[in-house]
Design a protein around this motif. Structure first.
Motif, PDB file in Angstrom:
ATOM      1  N   PRO A 211       1.023  -0.985   0.072  1.00  0.00           N
ATOM      2  CA  PRO A 211      -0.105   0.037   0.091  1.00  0.00           C
ATOM      3  C   PRO A 211       1.008   1.610   0.518  1.00  0.00           C
ATOM      4  O   PRO A 211       0.210   2.230  -0.665  1.00  0.00           O
ATOM      5  CB  PRO A 211      -0.684  -0.300   1.332  1.00  0.00           C
TER       6      PRO A 211
ATOM      7  N   TYR B 279       1.961  -0.287  10.063  1.00  0.00           N
ATOM      8  CA  TYR B 279       1.294   1.174   9.861  1.00  0.00           C
ATOM      9  C   TYR B 279       2.011   2.459   9.459  1.00  0.00           C
ATOM     10  O   TYR B 279       3.159   2.323   9.278  1.00  0.00           O
ATOM     11  CB  TYR B 279       1.077   1.806  11.417  1.00  0.00           C
TER      12      TYR B 279
ATOM     13  N   GLY C 121      -2.308   7.184   7.870  1.00  0.00           N
ATOM     14  CA  GLY C 121      -3.348   6.776   9.708  1.00  0.00           C
ATOM     15  C   GLY C 121      -3.895   5.300   8.661  1.00  0.00           C
ATOM     16  O   GLY C 121      -4.813   4.490   8.979  1.00  0.00           O
ATOM     17  N   GLN C 122      -3.105   4.274   8.276  1.00  0.00           N
ATOM     18  CA  GLN C 122      -3.257   3.323   7.795  1.00  0.00           C
ATOM     19  C   GLN C 122      -2.719   1.481   8.157  1.00  0.00           C
ATOM     20  O   GLN C 122      -1.627   1.848   7.576  1.00  0.00           O
ATOM     21  CB  GLN C 122      -3.217   2.728   5.729  1.00  0.00           C
ATOM     22  N   ILE C 123      -3.367   1.196   8.542  1.00  0.00           N
ATOM     23  CA  ILE C 123      -2.922  -0.220   9.414  1.00  0.00           C
ATOM     24  C   ILE C 123      -2.754  -1.220   7.755  1.00  0.00           C
ATOM     25  O   ILE C 123      -3.359  -1.767   7.610  1.00  0.00           O
ATOM     26  CB  ILE C 123      -3.562  -1.227  10.208  1.00  0.00           C
ATOM     27  N   THR C 124      -0.962  -1.693   8.187  1.00  0.00           N
ATOM     28  CA  THR C 124      -1.267  -2.636   6.303  1.00  0.00           C
ATOM     29  C   THR C 124      -0.970  -4.400   7.031  1.00  0.00           C
ATOM     30  O   THR C 124      -0.657  -4.920   5.973  1.00  0.00           O
ATOM     31  CB  THR C 124       0.012  -2.091   5.703  1.00  0.00           C
ATOM     32  N   LEU C 125      -0.338  -4.277   8.256  1.00  0.00           N
ATOM     33  CA  LEU C 125      -0.328  -5.102   9.062  1.00  0.00           C
ATOM     34  C   LEU C 125      -0.611  -5.637  10.252  1.00  0.00           C
ATOM     35  O   LEU C 125      -0.603  -4.755  10.950  1.00  0.00           O
ATOM     36  CB  LEU C 125       1.713  -5.767   8.084  1.00  0.00           C
TER      37      LEU C 125
ATOM     38  N   LEU D  92       0.321   0.416  18.385  1.00  0.00           N
ATOM     39  CA  LEU D  92       0.561   2.182  17.438  1.00  0.00           C
ATOM     40  C   LEU D  92       1.869   2.865  17.510  1.00  0.00           C
ATOM     41  O   LEU D  92       1.673   3.666  16.637  1.00  0.00           O
ATOM     42  CB  LEU D  92      -0.689   2.812  17.045  1.00  0.00           C
TER      43      LEU D  92
ATOM     44  N   LYS E 120      -5.121 -10.389   9.567  1.00  0.00           N
ATOM     45  CA  LYS E 120      -5.112  -8.745   8.341  1.00  0.00           C
ATOM     46  C   LYS E 120      -4.571  -9.552   7.185  1.00  0.00           C
ATOM     47  O   LYS E 120      -3.350 -10.538   7.397  1.00  0.00           O
ATOM     48  CB  LYS E 120      -4.232  -7.130   8.844  1.00  0.00           C
TER      49      LYS E 120
ATOM     50  N   THR F  49      -3.670  -6.547  -0.057  1.00  0.00           N
ATOM     51  CA  THR F  49      -2.484  -5.910  -0.143  1.00  0.00           C
ATOM     52  C   THR F  49      -3.061  -4.189   0.043  1.00  0.00           C
ATOM     53  O   THR F  49      -2.411  -2.916   0.345  1.00  0.00           O
ATOM     54  CB  THR F  49      -2.341  -5.586  -1.425  1.00  0.00           C
ATOM     55  N   GLY F  50      -4.802  -3.967   0.947  1.00  0.00           N
ATOM     56  CA  GLY F  50      -4.710  -2.315   0.629  1.00  0.00           C
ATOM     57  C   GLY F  50      -4.534  -2.286   2.663  1.00  0.00           C
ATOM     58  O   GLY F  50      -4.355  -3.368   3.631  1.00  0.00           O
ATOM     59  N   GLY F  51      -5.374  -1.405   3.509  1.00  0.00           N
ATOM     60  CA  GLY F  51      -5.149  -1.238   5.104  1.00  0.00           C
ATOM     61  C   GLY F  51      -6.587  -0.938   5.451  1.00  0.00           C
ATOM     62  O   GLY F  51      -7.629  -0.805   4.779  1.00  0.00           O
ATOM     63  N   PHE F  52      -6.408  -0.887   6.778  1.00  0.00           N
ATOM     64  CA  PHE F  52      -7.663  -0.262   7.680  1.00  0.00           C
ATOM     65  C   PHE F  52      -7.264   0.553   8.294  1.00  0.00           C
ATOM     66  O   PHE F  52      -5.999   0.904   8.878  1.00  0.00           O
ATOM     67  CB  PHE F  52      -8.133  -1.709   8.193  1.00  0.00           C
ATOM     68  N   SER F  53      -7.436   1.521   8.848  1.00  0.00           N
ATOM     69  CA  SER F  53      -7.691   2.354   9.465  1.00  0.00           C
ATOM     70  C   SER F  53      -8.070   1.824  11.191  1.00  0.00           C
ATOM     71  O   SER F  53      -8.816   0.941  11.583  1.00  0.00           O
ATOM     72  CB  SER F  53      -8.366   3.476   9.570  1.00  0.00           C
ATOM     73  N   PRO F  54      -7.514   2.694  11.927  1.00  0.00           N
ATOM     74  CA  PRO F  54      -7.520   2.126  13.800  1.00  0.00           C
ATOM     75  C   PRO F  54      -8.239   1.549  13.647  1.00  0.00           C
ATOM     76  O   PRO F  54      -9.259   0.634  14.489  1.00  0.00           O
ATOM     77  CB  PRO F  54      -6.981   2.286  14.502  1.00  0.00           C
TER      78      PRO F  54
ATOM     79  N   ILE G 140     -10.266  -1.189  12.125  1.00  0.00           N
ATOM     80  CA  ILE G 140     -10.433  -2.643  13.108  1.00  0.00           C
ATOM     81  C   ILE G 140     -10.685  -2.317  14.168  1.00  0.00           C
ATOM     82  O   ILE G 140     -11.323  -3.752  14.147  1.00  0.00           O
ATOM     83  CB  ILE G 140      -8.533  -2.348  13.610  1.00  0.00           C
TER      84      ILE G 140
END
Lengths: 246, 274
Positions: free
Chosen positions: A108, A188, A193-197, A217, B237, B240-245, B248
């Motif tokens: 990402p 992160y 502000g994206q968690i990627t793992l 975080l 998780k 290939t995309g992300g999540f905001s806290p 989650i």
């Protein structure tokens, strides 16, 4: 995991003398592999990990190439001497999984669409392992990508939090990973502000879960600052103190 | 080496657009609510040769799990515990995209995530499965065969494995003259809790529970969360995309609520706790 002994003493100190909110010593050196387009060496506690980036370059075999973007290839590997008992050098299922989640954690951040038909290869070699090698590996790999001059949206910083003696602690080490209650590695992108793992193994109550995520975080942001410092150090040296431009 | 690739599920542009338009209006293409699972069917004791077995259908995804009990050496560092190994295989019959051969990284991830959910929940009391401490222990194999793949294999496989474990009868073994002998009688698996996996995907800003195949073809990111009665025990998780806290935290809450419903269904189908 059932815990057999106390890992936090009466003074709130952990097995390696840290407090529950303390990160292990982290040192990142940029550009240690001369042949690579970008590289970084990270010492994260007792972890010693080197990450090297080659590319963007031609894709072999050619059928893997994508016409509208580049392919990111990632390999996480542990050297046979990196662990207590010798590790078979052939990739284990664990390494296959970590290579995958590591690639997904970095993708990402990389502007893949800027390099169509090309490949960017990220190699992460664990020379000496401690707890949290996947986080340290992602942290180093993302610095190496920046060092290679790859267009990126953000730097990916990674850090774990976990549960030890029923307390939520930052950045768990090898002993705490093996004997503690839970381990939650998080990667992160602080600016976006994206968690990627994110992974978890071990039991957490809903309150502990949120506390653990928040703590991880915070750790990621600490790691992010160290990553920035390391890159500034290489490209601007000592003459420029890291100035906040925002 | 892990290589980025397109999803094996190809969703046509028009279909994708239709899906996105519908999601923007709060609807899914198959008419489900965002937090609604497909119909879940659990059938137990389907394989008589196994010590325990289950067949689970989640929508059109179908998985058969079988428990086989053997004896062996304990794992290093876990000398006073039996061994539990959960594995999964996507059979070539499951979809046109599967080829026979060694498992690819997605299958490795699937098997490891299902195993982790069950292992970390401490569902099976492995301390009770020891014959000679440090030398001979029960080794419980839970093998899951995916016979039809239509999205959300993580949950379907996990439910099958959990149901098979809950209904397993394991042979009571004894040591006689340093040999393992079968007493001929059986005991139920020593189970402490029922872990439930809930997978959600993010497509744009929409978070969907139990993605069907075509939703997985359009997903930006995926998250699998395992819960027990008390809280969380595993999480992964993916993609290939992300999540905001915040996303989650919300997903974790959803996983507990939905997990509770599925736990009731699994208990009912397996007769556990009765």
């Amino acid at each position: 995991m059932t815990q057999t002994r106390n890992l936090i003493d009466e003074n709130g100190k952990r097995t390696d003398g840290r407090t529950i909110d303390e990160l292990r010593q982290v040192k990142i050196t940029v550009g240690t592999v001369k042949n690579a387009d970008g590289s970084a060496f990270i010492e994260f506690g007792k972890n010693k990990i080197v990450a090297a980036v080659y590319g963007p370059r031609e894709v072999h075999p050619k059928h893997l190439a994508q016409s509208d973007r580049c392919v990111l290839r990632c390999r996480y590997h542990m050297s046979p001497f990196s662990t207590d008992t010798r590790k078979n050098p052939a990739p284990s299922r664990r390494e296959v999984e970590i290579s995958k989640v590591m690639r997904e954690a970095l993708e990402p951040a990389v502007m893949l669409e800027d390099y169509p038909r090309a490949a960017i290869d990220v190699f992460v070699e664990v020379l000496q392992s401690d707890g949290g090698s996947r986080c340290a590996g992602i942290t180093a790999a993302s610095v190496a990508l920046a060092d290679a001059g790859i267009n990126m949206r953000d730097i990916v910083a990674a850090c774990a939090a976990g549960k030890v003696d029923d307390k939520i602690v930052l950045d768990i080490n090898d002993t705490e990973d093996k004997e503690g209650g839970a381990d939650m590695p998080v990667a992160y992108m602080p600016t976006l502000g994206q968690i990627t793992l994110m992974q978890l193994d071990g039991r957490l109550s809903p309150e502990q879960f949120n506390e653990c995520l928040d703590k991880a975080l915070v750790g990621c942001k600490m790691v992010y600052d160290i990553q920035r410092q390391a890159l500034m150090q290489k490209y601007f040296g000592n003459e420029t103190e890291v100035k906040e431009e925002q | 080496m892990s290589v980025s690739k397109r999803s094996t599920i190809i969703v046509e542009h028009l279909r994708r657009q239709q899906m996105l338009d519908n999601l923007a209006k709060g609807r899914r293409l198959d008419g489900r609510a965002f937090d609604e699972q497909r119909p879940l069917e659990i059938e137990v004791d389907v394989i008589k040769k196994a010590n325990g077995s289950a067949r689970v259908k989640l929508g059109n995804s179908e998985v058969i799990a079988g428990v086989k009990v053997e004896t062996g050496e304990p794992f290093e560092g876990l000398e006073d515990k039996g061994a539990l190994i959960v594995s999964g295989e996507v059979l070539p019959i499951a979809s046109p995209h599967v080829e026979p051969g060694p498992p690819d990284e997605e299958t490795v991830e699937l098997a490891r995530v299902v195993d982790r959910g069950i292992r970390e929940s401490e569902m099976v009391d492995l301390g009770k499965l020891v014959l000679v401490p440090g030398k001979i222990v029960y080794t419980i194999f839970v093998d899951c065969s995916i016979v039809n793949a239509d999205g959300n294999l993580f949950d379907a496989t996990s439910y099958a494995a959990v149901s098979a474990i809950l209904t397993a009868k394991i042979p009571i073994l004894e040591m006689k003259d340093d040999k393992v002998v079968d007493t001929g009688s059986t005991m139920p698996m020593p189970v402490t809790t029922v872990p439930v996996s809930i997978t959600q995907v993010r497509i744009g800003d929409a978070i969907l529970v139990d993605p069907a195949s075509e939703e997985e073809g359009c997903m930006d990111a995926r998250i699998t969360i395992d819960t027990t009665d008390e809280g969380y025990c595993a999480l992964q998780k993916g993609f290939t995309g992300g999540f905001s806290p915040d996303q989650i935290r919300k997903a974790a809450e959803t996983a507990r609520i939905k997990g509770e419903q599925v736990r009731a269904k699994i208990k009912e189908a397996t007769g556990f706790g009765r």
